[in-house]
Design an enzyme around this catalytic site. Structure first.
Site, mmCIF file in Angstrom:
data_model
loop_
_atom_site.group_PDB
_atom_site.id
_atom_site.type_symbol
_atom_site.label_atom_id
_atom_site.label_comp_id
_atom_site.label_asym_id
_atom_site.label_seq_id
_atom_site.Cartn_x
_atom_site.Cartn_y
_atom_site.Cartn_z
ATOM 1 N N LYS A 22 -16.234 -7.238 4.882
ATOM 2 C CA LYS A 22 -15.360 -8.349 5.269
ATOM 3 C C LYS A 22 -15.013 -8.192 6.740
ATOM 4 O O LYS A 22 -15.117 -7.091 7.282
ATOM 5 C CB LYS A 22 -14.101 -8.425 4.388
ATOM 6 C CG LYS A 22 -13.392 -7.119 4.088
ATOM 7 C CD LYS A 22 -12.192 -7.395 3.179
ATOM 8 C CE LYS A 22 -11.671 -6.182 2.471
ATOM 9 N NZ LYS A 22 -10.556 -6.415 1.587
ATOM 10 N N ARG B 217 -1.835 -5.819 -8.438
ATOM 11 C CA ARG B 217 -0.761 -6.772 -8.168
ATOM 12 C C ARG B 217 -0.708 -7.750 -9.338
ATOM 13 O O ARG B 217 -0.066 -7.507 -10.332
ATOM 14 C CB ARG B 217 -1.029 -7.515 -6.855
ATOM 15 C CG ARG B 217 -0.758 -6.678 -5.638
ATOM 16 C CD ARG B 217 -1.427 -7.226 -4.414
ATOM 17 N NE ARG B 217 -2.877 -7.104 -4.499
ATOM 18 C CZ ARG B 217 -3.710 -7.369 -3.522
ATOM 19 N NH1 ARG B 217 -3.257 -7.825 -2.397
ATOM 20 N NH2 ARG B 217 -5.012 -7.197 -3.672
ATOM 21 N N SER C 145 -3.137 -7.969 2.668
ATOM 22 C CA SER C 145 -3.362 -7.839 4.107
ATOM 23 C C SER C 145 -3.839 -9.165 4.683
ATOM 24 O O SER C 145 -3.498 -9.528 5.809
ATOM 25 C CB SER C 145 -4.398 -6.746 4.386
ATOM 26 O OG SER C 145 -3.905 -5.490 3.986
ATOM 27 N N HIS D 277 0.833 -1.212 0.000
ATOM 28 C CA HIS D 277 0.000 0.000 0.000
ATOM 29 C C HIS D 277 0.869 1.264 0.000
ATOM 30 O O HIS D 277 0.578 2.233 -0.701
ATOM 31 C CB HIS D 277 -0.892 0.042 1.258
ATOM 32 C CG HIS D 277 -1.949 -1.017 1.323
ATOM 33 N ND1 HIS D 277 -2.118 -1.822 2.422
ATOM 34 C CD2 HIS D 277 -2.924 -1.380 0.452
ATOM 35 C CE1 HIS D 277 -3.141 -2.633 2.229
ATOM 36 N NE2 HIS D 277 -3.649 -2.396 1.035
HETATM 37 P P1 ADP Z 1 -9.948 -3.211 -0.627
HETATM 38 O O1 ADP Z 1 -10.793 -3.949 0.361
HETATM 39 O O2 ADP Z 1 -10.585 -1.948 -1.131
HETATM 40 O O3 ADP Z 1 -9.411 -4.061 -1.745
HETATM 41 P P2 ADP Z 1 -7.264 -3.205 0.385
HETATM 42 O O4 ADP Z 1 -6.729 -2.499 1.582
HETATM 43 O O5 ADP Z 1 -7.189 -4.694 0.358
HETATM 44 O O6 ADP Z 1 -8.731 -2.683 0.227
HETATM 45 O O7 ADP Z 1 -6.532 -2.667 -0.925
HETATM 46 C C1 ADP Z 1 -6.588 -1.312 -1.283
HETATM 47 C C2 ADP Z 1 -5.930 -1.132 -2.632
HETATM 48 O O8 ADP Z 1 -4.552 -1.412 -2.528
HETATM 49 C C3 ADP Z 1 -6.464 -2.050 -3.734
HETATM 50 O O9 ADP Z 1 -6.438 -1.344 -4.956
HETATM 51 C C4 ADP Z 1 -5.486 -3.176 -3.761
HETATM 52 O O10 ADP Z 1 -5.426 -3.792 -5.042
HETATM 53 C C5 ADP Z 1 -4.208 -2.412 -3.463
HETATM 54 N N1 ADP Z 1 -3.207 -3.284 -2.877
HETATM 55 C C6 ADP Z 1 -3.317 -4.141 -1.860
HETATM 56 N N2 ADP Z 1 -2.158 -4.780 -1.606
HETATM 57 C C7 ADP Z 1 -1.274 -4.309 -2.518
HETATM 58 C C8 ADP Z 1 0.091 -4.591 -2.831
HETATM 59 N N3 ADP Z 1 0.783 -5.512 -2.176
HETATM 60 N N4 ADP Z 1 0.660 -3.891 -3.832
HETATM 61 C C9 ADP Z 1 -0.056 -2.984 -4.513
HETATM 62 N N5 ADP Z 1 -1.334 -2.699 -4.312
HETATM 63 C C10 ADP Z 1 -1.948 -3.339 -3.319
#
Ligand code: ADP
Length: 172
Positions: free
Chosen positions: A41, A90, A128, A17
């Site tokens: 979730k 990703r 995450s 992130h």
């Molecule tokens: P959501 O529930 O909205 O997917 P997340 O916190 O899981 O929230 O992810 C927020 C954003 O960050 C999404 O666009 C996700 O694809 C991106 N993201 C999550 N992990 C990574 C990573 N390791 N590298 C790049 N982008 C990521």
């Protein structure tokens, strides 16, 4: 000044992130990191903690703000004065979801674009969900999260998260 919104659950914020937030900060005037209050979730951390961890992890990027939000992401984007929503990609598996969401968001607010940034290769497997599992089981998470998040996860799971993974009876 161009404002963009980088929305997500950030439960908790990872180095993946942070990578996307810093790439966005290099391209746009202000990046609002929007911590979604009520995702569909189950959560490890409450909203206040997710915001605090994201703030701590992003203090080194001057043009990033962290704000919690409720309701539709496009409405919050509009409220922030954002011209675009930034999302991280990703693997190919992210693409379908992001495409669907981008189309839905465009149907709701046609003027707000979605911009997807590719993650650095080293974080392309990092989520995450995976991180929470590794932390819960006591694996080494130092390369996956900023230090403030590592400390919070250690406190939450009540153990050293970077001990030797080789069982004692296997040591020669
Ligand atoms: P959501 O529930 O909205 O997917 P997340 O916190 O899981 O929230 O992810 C927020 C954003 O960050 C999404 O666009 C996700 O694809 C991106 N993201 C999550 N992990 C990574 C990573 N390791 N590298 C790049 N982008 C990521």
């Amino acid at each position: 000044m161009t404002i963009v919104l980088y929305p997500g659950t950030f439960d908790p914020i990872t180095r993946g992130h942070v990578d996307i937030a810093s790439r966005a900060a290099a391209l746009f005037g202000t990046v609002v990191v929007g911590v979604y209050d009520t995702p569909n979730k189950s959560l490890l951390f409450d909203t206040a903690t997710r915001v605090r961890l994201a703030k701590g992890a992003l203090t080194h990027i001057e043009n990033v703000r962290v704000i919690a939000y409720q309701g539709l992401t496009v409405d919050f984007a509009q409220e922030c004065g954002a011209v675009a929503i930034v999302r991280g990609l990703r693997a190919y598996s992210d693409f379908e979801n992001e495409l669907q969401m981008a189309h839905q968001n465009r149907a709701l607010r046609p003027l707000i674009e979605t911009v997807c940034l590719m993650t650095s290769l080293e974080y392309s497997y990092l989520s995450s969900t995976l991180l929470r599992e590794v932390a819960r089981l006591g694996g080494d998470i130092r390369s996956l999260v900023p230090e403030n998040v590592e400390l919070e996860l250690e406190a939450r799971f009540g153990a050293e998260t970077h001990h030797d993974a080789i069982p004692r009876h296997l040591h020669s």
